[in-house]
Design an enzyme around this catalytic site. Structure first.
Site, PDB file in Angstrom:
ATOM      1  N   THR A 156       0.226 -52.910   1.935  1.00 32.78           N
ATOM      2  CA  THR A 156       1.513 -53.601   2.043  1.00 32.78           C
ATOM      3  C   THR A 156       2.312 -53.456   0.758  1.00 32.78           C
ATOM      4  OG1 THR A 156       0.458 -55.206   3.493  1.00 32.78           O
ATOM      5  CG2 THR A 156       2.560 -55.864   2.528  1.00 32.78           C
ATOM      6  N   LYS A 176      -3.302 -68.823  -8.576  1.00 32.61           N
ATOM      7  CA  LYS A 176      -1.945 -68.758  -9.145  1.00 32.61           C
ATOM      8  C   LYS A 176      -1.740 -69.886 -10.149  1.00 32.61           C
ATOM      9  CE  LYS A 176      -0.263 -66.847  -4.780  1.00 32.61           C
ATOM     10  NZ  LYS A 176       0.343 -67.219  -3.502  1.00 32.61           N
ATOM     11  N   ILE A 223       9.085 -64.140  -6.776  1.00 33.08           N
ATOM     12  CA  ILE A 223       9.742 -65.114  -7.669  1.00 33.08           C
ATOM     13  C   ILE A 223       9.393 -64.759  -9.121  1.00 33.08           C
ATOM     14  CG2 ILE A 223      10.019 -67.547  -8.245  1.00 33.08           C
ATOM     15  CD1 ILE A 223       8.795 -68.237  -5.514  1.00 33.08           C
ATOM     16  N   ASP A 227      -6.340 -69.479  -3.055  1.00 34.63           N
ATOM     17  CA  ASP A 227      -5.248 -68.586  -3.471  1.00 34.63           C
ATOM     18  C   ASP A 227      -4.261 -69.347  -4.367  1.00 34.63           C
ATOM     19  OD1 ASP A 227      -3.489 -66.057  -2.952  1.00 34.63           O
ATOM     20  OD2 ASP A 227      -2.197 -67.739  -2.423  1.00 34.63           O
ATOM     21  N   LYS A 253      -4.017 -61.628  -8.196  1.00 33.44           N
ATOM     22  CA  LYS A 253      -4.194 -62.971  -8.808  1.00 33.44           C
ATOM     23  C   LYS A 253      -5.653 -63.333  -8.979  1.00 33.44           C
ATOM     24  CE  LYS A 253      -2.541 -63.138  -4.597  1.00 33.44           C
ATOM     25  NZ  LYS A 253      -1.493 -63.289  -3.665  1.00 33.44           N
ATOM     26  N   GLY A 308       4.628 -63.901  -5.546  1.00 29.08           N
ATOM     27  CA  GLY A 308       5.300 -62.703  -5.040  1.00 29.08           C
ATOM     28  C   GLY A 308       6.585 -62.349  -5.750  1.00 29.08           C
TER      29      GLY A 308
HETATM   30  N1  LIG Z   1       0.657 -58.632   0.551  1.00 31.10           N
HETATM   31  C1  LIG Z   1       1.360 -59.461  -0.208  1.00 31.10           C
HETATM   32  O1  LIG Z   1       2.371 -59.995   0.225  1.00 31.10           O
HETATM   33  C2  LIG Z   1       0.921 -59.748  -1.611  1.00 31.10           C
HETATM   34  C3  LIG Z   1       1.678 -60.660  -2.389  1.00 31.10           C
HETATM   35  C4  LIG Z   1       1.310 -60.906  -3.709  1.00 31.10           C
HETATM   36  C5  LIG Z   1       0.185 -60.276  -4.227  1.00 31.10           C
HETATM   37  N2  LIG Z   1      -0.550 -59.437  -3.443  1.00 31.10           N
HETATM   38  C6  LIG Z   1      -1.727 -58.794  -4.016  1.00 31.10           C
HETATM   39  O2  LIG Z   1      -1.522 -57.398  -4.031  1.00 31.10           O
HETATM   40  C7  LIG Z   1      -2.757 -56.716  -3.880  1.00 31.10           C
HETATM   41  C8  LIG Z   1      -2.656 -55.759  -2.693  1.00 31.10           C
HETATM   42  O3  LIG Z   1      -2.350 -56.518  -1.534  1.00 31.10           O
HETATM   43  P1  LIG Z   1      -1.910 -55.801  -0.159  1.00 31.10           P
HETATM   44  O4  LIG Z   1      -1.444 -56.894   0.730  1.00 31.10           O
HETATM   45  O5  LIG Z   1      -1.011 -54.669  -0.427  1.00 31.10           O
HETATM   46  O6  LIG Z   1      -3.324 -55.292   0.375  1.00 31.10           O
HETATM   47  P2  LIG Z   1      -3.595 -54.232   1.534  1.00 31.10           P
HETATM   48  O7  LIG Z   1      -2.410 -54.061   2.406  1.00 31.10           O
HETATM   49  O8  LIG Z   1      -4.900 -54.623   2.140  1.00 31.10           O
HETATM   50  O9  LIG Z   1      -3.788 -52.865   0.723  1.00 31.10           O
HETATM   51  C9  LIG Z   1      -4.905 -52.616  -0.082  1.00 31.10           C
HETATM   52  C10 LIG Z   1      -4.914 -51.137  -0.476  1.00 31.10           C
HETATM   53  O10 LIG Z   1      -6.050 -50.910  -1.292  1.00 31.10           O
HETATM   54  C11 LIG Z   1      -6.791 -49.811  -0.764  1.00 31.10           C
HETATM   55  N3  LIG Z   1      -8.209 -50.080  -0.988  1.00 31.10           N
HETATM   56  C12 LIG Z   1      -8.905 -51.152  -0.605  1.00 31.10           C
HETATM   57  N4  LIG Z   1     -10.194 -51.043  -0.996  1.00 31.10           N
HETATM   58  C13 LIG Z   1     -10.294 -49.870  -1.651  1.00 31.10           C
HETATM   59  C14 LIG Z   1     -11.341 -49.188  -2.272  1.00 31.10           C
HETATM   60  N5  LIG Z   1     -12.582 -49.692  -2.305  1.00 31.10           N
HETATM   61  N6  LIG Z   1     -11.066 -48.005  -2.864  1.00 31.10           N
HETATM   62  C15 LIG Z   1      -9.824 -47.477  -2.819  1.00 31.10           C
HETATM   63  N7  LIG Z   1      -8.772 -48.081  -2.238  1.00 31.10           N
HETATM   64  C16 LIG Z   1      -9.020 -49.255  -1.650  1.00 31.10           C
HETATM   65  C17 LIG Z   1      -6.465 -49.742   0.714  1.00 31.10           C
HETATM   66  O11 LIG Z   1      -6.636 -48.420   1.163  1.00 31.10           O
HETATM   67  P3  LIG Z   1      -6.326 -47.964   2.684  1.00 31.10           P
HETATM   68  O12 LIG Z   1      -4.867 -48.237   2.891  1.00 31.10           O
HETATM   69  O13 LIG Z   1      -6.626 -46.528   2.712  1.00 31.10           O
HETATM   70  O14 LIG Z   1      -7.215 -48.799   3.542  1.00 31.10           O
HETATM   71  C18 LIG Z   1      -4.992 -50.185   0.710  1.00 31.10           C
HETATM   72  O15 LIG Z   1      -4.160 -49.078   0.503  1.00 31.10           O
HETATM   73  C19 LIG Z   1      -3.817 -57.822  -3.740  1.00 31.10           C
HETATM   74  O16 LIG Z   1      -4.375 -58.104  -4.992  1.00 31.10           O
HETATM   75  C20 LIG Z   1      -3.008 -59.021  -3.257  1.00 31.10           C
HETATM   76  O17 LIG Z   1      -3.598 -60.259  -3.609  1.00 31.10           O
HETATM   77  C21 LIG Z   1      -0.215 -59.165  -2.147  1.00 31.10           C
END
Ligand SMILES: NC(=O)c1ccc[n+]([C@@H]2O[C@H](COP(=O)([O-])OP(=O)(O)OC[C@H]3O[C@@H](n4cnc5c(N)ncnc54)[C@H](OP(=O)(O)O)[C@@H]3O)[C@@H](O)[C@H]2O)c1
Length: 434
Positions: A14, A207, A138, A203, A107, A136
């Site tokens: 994402t 934060k 903010i 979570d 986080k 996020g």
């Molecule tokens: N989503 C939000 O709105 C949001 C907001 C604030 C902070 N965050 C933080 O941002 C970070 C990412 O969140 P996200 O929502 O983008 O997560 P996500 O959609 O689950 O994406 C995770 C990515 O990491 C890759 N990945 C996972 N395990 C892996 C491994 N062992 N080796 C290599 N690549 C790996 C996945 O690969 P594949 O795509 O190939 O499966 C995917 O591309 C997290 O720390 C989350 O807490 C997210």
């Protein structure tokens, strides 16, 4: 124009795909504000073939993301994988050790390992930044590190988890109970299939620990966060709160107090009653909000989308722009050696007004038992509401509001009632936000 800032993206989910989209869409204005272009030199994730809605074929693909840490053609590694430990932490240690800049939205990792990473970054002379890890889109990390830098922060608190807030504000709007609302939130994509981290308050606690460290110049101490989630909040509590002039919110709060010549830090995530006129009462749905009270700035409110690809990518790229400008600064606002170790403040020493809810058997003498426990513990009751039968079988809901008084007295009253035959479920207490 000077050399571009060359970055590697680890994680293309994402947030990772959001960063690619933002750097494509806003390339010119980002370059103008950063003073140079920001270029993606390499990417890594689990599956190379997955359709991510953005063109990644133009970037160099790396299977082993830790290899990104040691490439000479990369200035900054951006970690968007997630998880407190595992590959994200291995990458962070390696990239910082190799003197790369490091930007993350993680986080959990910063809450658990932020001090170690900040210390390593200082030793390496490498920037470490994590704006996207808190709320996020903010810019609250920036707001605290820069905007309120001239203030002593007296208290910081807020609605830090969008999923919990969506559930509570939906319960408020529909009158539905927790389980049904959670199921609906999962169906609509507002809650994960496994929502434990969100609804248990973990979570928000991650934060809060990060915010508290920055706001109070304290060594980050996630283990000291008192944490209680929203699973025990019933539709009836929300209805009672409404009658009393409040809404229910999961609030993360931190403040610091001097006692016996030492500083103590209170960090707490807990469902609270928020007066309907308070800014946090108007934070509904998946929105996040943080209130910081500075001794000169007064009460500041930061509010906006706490998650999602666009808002989170916005925070990640803001960090990259800072690094491109050479404006990184200390990760927690002051060097790690100057962060104060602060013992946890015991909530029981605090005073406040408290909402207490009991579910009890419908039998004579139960109310007298409750009020006797309050009297014996020194808790003075401001109002008491006894609901009709909740279920056939005779369960009754008794809600009380305790006058301003020590929290330890409320805890003592609950101790006196522990194991009582009259209770049909553990009592719920909610602090009333002043
Ligand atoms: N989503 C939000 O709105 C949001 C907001 C604030 C902070 N965050 C933080 O941002 C970070 C990412 O969140 P996200 O929502 O983008 O997560 P996500 O959609 O689950 O994406 C995770 C990515 O990491 C890759 N990945 C996972 N395990 C892996 C491994 N062992 N080796 C290599 N690549 C790996 C996945 O690969 P594949 O795509 O190939 O499966 C995917 O591309 C997290 O720390 C989350 O807490 C997210």
């Amino acid at each position: 124009m000077p050399e571009p800032l060359r970055i590697a993206l680890a994680g293309l989910g994402t947030v990772g795909a959001g960063v690619v989209r933002l750097l494509d869409t806003n390339a010119a204005l980002v370059a103008a504000r950063a003073g140079r272009r920001i270029e993606i030199a390499a990417v890594s994730a689990r599956s190379r073939d997955r359709d991510r809605g953005v063109d990644i074929a133009r970037f160099d693909w790396v299977d082993d993301m830790t290899a990104l840490a040691i490439r000479d053609d990369i200035d900054v590694v951006v970690e968007l994988v997630g998880g407190a430990d595992g590959p994200a932490l291995a990458l962070a240690r390696k990239a910082i050790g190799a003197r790369k800049g490091f930007v993350t939205a993680n986080k959990a990792m910063i809450a658990h390992h932020g001090l170690e990473l900040a210390e390593a970054a200082e030793a390496a002379g490498a920037p470490l930044k994590f704006e996207a890890a808190v709320a996020g889109g903010i810019p609250v990390v920036k707001g605290l590190r820069e905007g309120t830098a001239a203030n002593a922060i007296e208290r910081i608190y807020g609605v830090l988890n969008g999923t919990s807030n969506y559930i509570l504000s939906t319960m408020e709007a529909t009158g539905a109970d927790f389980a049904d609302t959670l199921a609906e939130a999962q169906r609509l994509g507002y809650a994960e299939a496994d929502p434990t981290f969100d609804i248990a308050g973990t979570d928000a606690a991650h934060k809060l620990a990060i915010l508290a460290a920055i706001a109070f110049g304290a060594r980050i101490d996630f283990a000291a966060v008192e944490c209680e989630g929203i699973a025990s909040v019933r539709a009836a509590d929300i209805a009672q709160a409404d009658r009393l002039g409040y809404v229910v919110r999961l609030v993360g709060m931190a403040d610091c107090e001097g006692r016996n010549g030492a500083l103590h830090l209170l960090q707490r995530v807990k469902p609270c009653l928020v007066p309907k006129g308070h800014p946090l009462a108007h934070v509904t749905g998946a929105t996040n909000a943080v209130v910081a009270e500075g001794n000169f700035s007064g009460r500041l409110l930061f509010q906006g989308p706490g998650a999602g690809d666009g808002p989170t990518a916005s925070a990640v790229v803001a960090d990259l722009i800072d690094i491109a400008r050479g404006e990184a600064g200390a990760a927690f606002s002051v060097p790690v050696g100057e962060l104060a170790p602060m013992a946890p403040a015991h909530g029981g020493e605090r005073t406040g007004r408290t909402y207490l809810r009991f579910t009890v058997k419908d039998q004579p003498g139960v109310l007298a038992e409750m009020t006797a426990a309050m009297r014996d513990a020194g808790v003075s009751i401001e109002s008491l509401i006894q609901e009709g039968r909740v279920e056939e079988g005779g369960e009754v809901l008794v809600a009380m509001v305790a006058h301003e008084g020590p929290e330890k007295n409320v805890a003592h009253a609950l101790d006196l009632l522990r194991g009582s035959d009259s209770l049909t479920a553990p009592p719920l207490t909610m602090q009333i936000l002043a």
